[in-house]
Motif scaffolding. Structure first.
Motif, PDB file in Angstrom:
ATOM      1  N   ALA A  36      10.122 -22.230   7.797  1.00 27.40           N
ATOM      2  CA  ALA A  36      10.662 -22.689   9.078  1.00 27.40           C
ATOM      3  C   ALA A  36       9.757 -22.154  10.178  1.00 27.40           C
ATOM      4  O   ALA A  36       9.312 -20.995  10.125  1.00 27.40           O
ATOM      5  N   VAL A  37       9.462 -22.996  11.170  1.00 24.87           N
ATOM      6  CA  VAL A  37       8.489 -22.627  12.205  1.00 24.87           C
ATOM      7  C   VAL A  37       9.068 -22.919  13.577  1.00 24.87           C
ATOM      8  O   VAL A  37       9.483 -24.040  13.868  1.00 24.87           O
ATOM      9  N   CYS A  38       9.093 -21.881  14.411  1.00 26.85           N
ATOM     10  CA  CYS A  38       9.548 -22.014  15.795  1.00 26.85           C
ATOM     11  C   CYS A  38       8.539 -21.279  16.667  1.00 26.85           C
ATOM     12  O   CYS A  38       8.659 -20.071  16.897  1.00 26.85           O
ATOM     13  N   MET A  39       7.521 -21.998  17.139  1.00 31.29           N
ATOM     14  CA  MET A  39       6.412 -21.369  17.860  1.00 31.29           C
ATOM     15  C   MET A  39       6.075 -22.173  19.109  1.00 31.29           C
ATOM     16  O   MET A  39       6.014 -23.409  19.047  1.00 31.29           O
ATOM     17  N   PRO A  40       5.816 -21.494  20.224  1.00 34.23           N
ATOM     18  CA  PRO A  40       5.454 -22.217  21.456  1.00 34.23           C
ATOM     19  C   PRO A  40       4.020 -22.725  21.471  1.00 34.23           C
ATOM     20  O   PRO A  40       3.702 -23.642  22.222  1.00 34.23           O
ATOM     21  N   ASP A  41       3.126 -22.125  20.666  1.00 34.60           N
ATOM     22  CA  ASP A  41       1.724 -22.532  20.633  1.00 34.60           C
ATOM     23  C   ASP A  41       1.604 -23.816  19.804  1.00 34.60           C
ATOM     24  O   ASP A  41       1.676 -23.794  18.577  1.00 34.60           O
ATOM     25  N   VAL A  42       1.404 -24.943  20.498  1.00 30.26           N
ATOM     26  CA  VAL A  42       1.410 -26.246  19.818  1.00 30.26           C
ATOM     27  C   VAL A  42       0.227 -26.375  18.856  1.00 30.26           C
ATOM     28  O   VAL A  42       0.371 -26.953  17.769  1.00 30.26           O
ATOM     29  N   GLY A  57       3.202 -27.747   0.477  1.00 29.91           N
ATOM     30  CA  GLY A  57       4.381 -26.939   0.770  1.00 29.91           C
ATOM     31  C   GLY A  57       5.400 -27.695   1.599  1.00 29.91           C
ATOM     32  O   GLY A  57       5.258 -28.890   1.872  1.00 29.91           O
ATOM     33  N   SER A  58       6.439 -26.992   2.005  1.00 34.95           N
ATOM     34  CA  SER A  58       7.526 -27.592   2.797  1.00 34.95           C
ATOM     35  C   SER A  58       7.634 -26.864   4.126  1.00 34.95           C
ATOM     36  O   SER A  58       7.428 -25.654   4.212  1.00 34.95           O
ATOM     37  N   ILE A  59       7.994 -27.633   5.163  1.00 31.91           N
ATOM     38  CA  ILE A  59       8.040 -27.043   6.501  1.00 31.91           C
ATOM     39  C   ILE A  59       9.259 -27.555   7.259  1.00 31.91           C
ATOM     40  O   ILE A  59       9.673 -28.709   7.092  1.00 31.91           O
ATOM     41  N   VAL A  60       9.834 -26.661   8.045  1.00 32.12           N
ATOM     42  CA  VAL A  60      11.025 -26.970   8.837  1.00 32.12           C
ATOM     43  C   VAL A  60      10.693 -26.739  10.307  1.00 32.12           C
ATOM     44  O   VAL A  60      10.668 -25.600  10.763  1.00 32.12           O
ATOM     45  N   PRO A  61      10.388 -27.785  11.074  1.00 33.83           N
ATOM     46  CA  PRO A  61      10.074 -27.588  12.499  1.00 33.83           C
ATOM     47  C   PRO A  61      11.330 -27.279  13.307  1.00 33.83           C
ATOM     48  O   PRO A  61      12.358 -27.941  13.149  1.00 33.83           O
ATOM     49  N   ILE A  62      11.235 -26.287  14.174  1.00 33.86           N
ATOM     50  CA  ILE A  62      12.335 -25.940  15.080  1.00 33.86           C
ATOM     51  C   ILE A  62      11.765 -25.907  16.499  1.00 33.86           C
ATOM     52  O   ILE A  62      10.719 -25.303  16.740  1.00 33.86           O
ATOM     53  N   GLY A  79      17.515 -23.937   4.032  1.00 35.72           N
ATOM     54  CA  GLY A  79      17.034 -23.379   2.770  1.00 35.72           C
ATOM     55  C   GLY A  79      15.634 -22.805   2.845  1.00 35.72           C
ATOM     56  O   GLY A  79      14.888 -22.842   1.860  1.00 35.72           O
ATOM     57  N   SER A  80      15.258 -22.258   4.005  1.00 29.23           N
ATOM     58  CA  SER A  80      13.901 -21.737   4.190  1.00 29.23           C
ATOM     59  C   SER A  80      13.741 -20.364   3.545  1.00 29.23           C
ATOM     60  O   SER A  80      14.671 -19.555   3.508  1.00 29.23           O
ATOM     61  N   HIS A  81      12.512 -20.097   3.044  1.00 28.27           N
ATOM     62  CA  HIS A  81      12.202 -18.775   2.509  1.00 28.27           C
ATOM     63  C   HIS A  81      11.930 -17.779   3.636  1.00 28.27           C
ATOM     64  O   HIS A  81      12.376 -16.631   3.585  1.00 28.27           O
ATOM     65  N   ILE A  82      11.163 -18.244   4.637  1.00 31.92           N
ATOM     66  CA  ILE A  82      10.841 -17.374   5.772  1.00 31.92           C
ATOM     67  C   ILE A  82      10.901 -18.190   7.054  1.00 31.92           C
ATOM     68  O   ILE A  82      10.807 -19.426   7.041  1.00 31.92           O
ATOM     69  N   LEU A  83      11.049 -17.484   8.171  1.00 30.07           N
ATOM     70  CA  LEU A  83      10.970 -18.077   9.500  1.00 30.07           C
ATOM     71  C   LEU A  83       9.799 -17.443  10.237  1.00 30.07           C
ATOM     72  O   LEU A  83       9.679 -16.216  10.298  1.00 30.07           O
ATOM     73  N   LEU A  84       8.941 -18.295  10.781  1.00 30.88           N
ATOM     74  CA  LEU A  84       7.871 -17.825  11.651  1.00 30.88           C
ATOM     75  C   LEU A  84       8.324 -18.089  13.079  1.00 30.88           C
ATOM     76  O   LEU A  84       8.330 -19.235  13.538  1.00 30.88           O
ATOM     77  N   TYR A  85       8.734 -17.021  13.745  1.00 28.91           N
ATOM     78  CA  TYR A  85       9.292 -17.162  15.085  1.00 28.91           C
ATOM     79  C   TYR A  85       8.326 -16.576  16.103  1.00 28.91           C
ATOM     80  O   TYR A  85       8.017 -15.385  16.063  1.00 28.91           O
ATOM     81  N   GLY A  86       7.833 -17.404  16.988  1.00 23.57           N
ATOM     82  CA  GLY A  86       6.925 -16.936  18.036  1.00 23.57           C
ATOM     83  C   GLY A  86       5.468 -16.986  17.647  1.00 23.57           C
ATOM     84  O   GLY A  86       4.611 -17.306  18.455  1.00 23.57           O
TER      85      GLY A  86
END
Length: 411
Positions: A36-42, A57-62, A79-86
């Motif tokens: 899962a990815v929630c990042m301001p840097d486009v 792989g699989s990706i969940v845009p937030i 069902g994400s394994h990890i979240l990349l926040y920021g």
């Protein structure tokens, strides 16, 4: 490769970012994980999405505006394994999940008629959509896609960015949604196709000056009011519209819209079923062996799919159907009404009734609105309740939830 606002990123920039990802422990094995990815840097977000896609792989845009706790909840529900926040370097480990069997893009449904749900689409299905989409889109490799909508959603990501890259063009991705800045960027790219939500496109039509014109404009997501469409057509060489759903992506494109209800011709990779103009029915999409019931009401005529309303939004008044768009168009034809939304509320004795919220530019009495409606609408179509607002509530994706507006009962 592509622009993000005023910054240009090359293929070399992308390859360097890939090298960084390959040397990052939690990304090295992304082919077996759901991120899962929630990042301001486009740029980082798009680079990571392309990297995960390349590795299966699989990706969940937030959307980057979602606060941390909300992003964790969304990532977990998907069902994400990890979240990349920021950023991409400090993962938030979530509850241990099984390894993903197939790479997918996970999208959240809009939630306009209920709670959002997770929709999984394989990269292969997205490839098929892209091939079909590009084959009928009236744009060549010299036409720049100006993407003035979120690239965490399939409209901006797949149709705006991926399809432009597939055509061999370089997309311009805007995160600065100041309308004057959007117009400035459009002016820098005279041969363009602008992707935006109807509300933004309408605002741009009010600001454009000195005989300037849009080249091509693509609208999607919600029906554009008839008056807005006419204004947009007056200053555009061509206005297109596309239709789709989270489960299937884009399935129809209209190459030159004259009526906002006309969604267009089905794309080559799908078959679409709907009713007739006299007897509309649910729009059904058949996509590579999968049948999708959209809960949208529409019809086919001369090969063109037309959309009337969400089935949940259709208002049944004593056995007669009222389609919100028809009433909204009448309200917005009144010169003092700038925006209107029509929805249903339940009367405890008489059932579903038509209600409206509106924004006006000059004072207008409720009785004046009722008299206006009587000139153009049948009695059962006229709203029982008019509520004036400074601004009509919208979801983060710019859509309106008629279900949310209609919660509660009429007294």
């Amino acid at each position: 490769m592509f622009f993000v606002n005023d910054h240009y990123y090359t293929l070399e920039d992308l390859e360097r970012q890939y090298t960084v990802f390959e040397n990052t422990p939690h990304l090295r094995d992304c082919g077996n994980r759901r991120l899962a990815v929630c990042m301001p840097d486009v740029f980082q977000w798009l680079a990571l999405c392309l990297f995960v896609r390349r590795n299966g792989g699989s990706i969940v845009p937030i959307h980057p505006s979602v606060p941390k706790e909300g992003a964790i909840r969304m990532a977990s529900s998907a069902g994400s394994h990890i979240l990349l926040y920021g950023n991409a370097h400090t993962p938030i480990e979530l509850t241990e999940q099984k390894n993903a069997r197939e790479g997918v893009l996970v999208q959240m449904s809009s939630g306009t008629t209920g709670a959002p749900k997770c929709i999984e689409r394989s990269w292969d299905s997205i490839e098929l959509e892209l091939e079909s989409y590009v084959s009928v889109l009236p744009a060549d490799h010299q036409t720049i896609s100006v993407v003035a909508c979120p690239v965490t959603h399939s409209y901006g990501l797949i149709c705006g960015v991926f399809a432009c890259l597939r055509r061999g063009a370089e997309p311009v991705i805007l995160t600065n949604m100041n309308p004057k800045y959007v117009l400035k960027k459009i002016k820098e790219h005279p041969k363009h196709i602008l992707y935006g939500a109807p509300a933004l496109l309408h605002t741009l039509t009010l600001l454009i000056r000195n005989g300037e014109r849009f080249d091509c404009v693509m609208t999607s997501g919600t029906l554009m009011p008839s008056g807005w469409l006419e204004s947009l057509k007056c200053i555009s060489n061509r206005v297109l519209q596309q239709y789709g759903c989270s489960e299937a992506g884009c399935v129809a494109i209209h190459p030159n819209v004259s009526d906002s209800r006309e969604m267009g011709y089905p794309l080559p990779h799908v078959k679409i079923e709907a009713g007739s103009k006299e007897n509309p029915s649910e729009i059904i999409i058949r996509d590579t062996g999968k049948t999708i019931f959209t809960k949208d009401l529409g019809y086919m005529e001369d090969g063109v799919l037309s959309f009337l309303a969400r089935m949940d939004d259709t208002i049944n008044v004593a056995g007669l159907n009222v389609y919100p768009q028809e009433v909204e168009d009448v309200l917005m034809a009144e010169p003092r009404v700038a925006e209107a939304v029509v929805y249903k509320k339940i009367h405890p004795l008489s059932g579903e009734r038509v209600c409206a919220q509106y924004v006006c530019t000059q004072p207008i009495e409720e009785q004046e609105l009722r008299e206006w409606c009587r000139e153009y609408l049948a009695p059962y179509q006229i709203p029982m309740e008019f509520i004036q607002k400074e601004e009509i509530e919208k979801l983060p994706n710019g859509k309106i939830s008629r279900k949310r507006l209609g919660e509660g009962v009429l007294a």
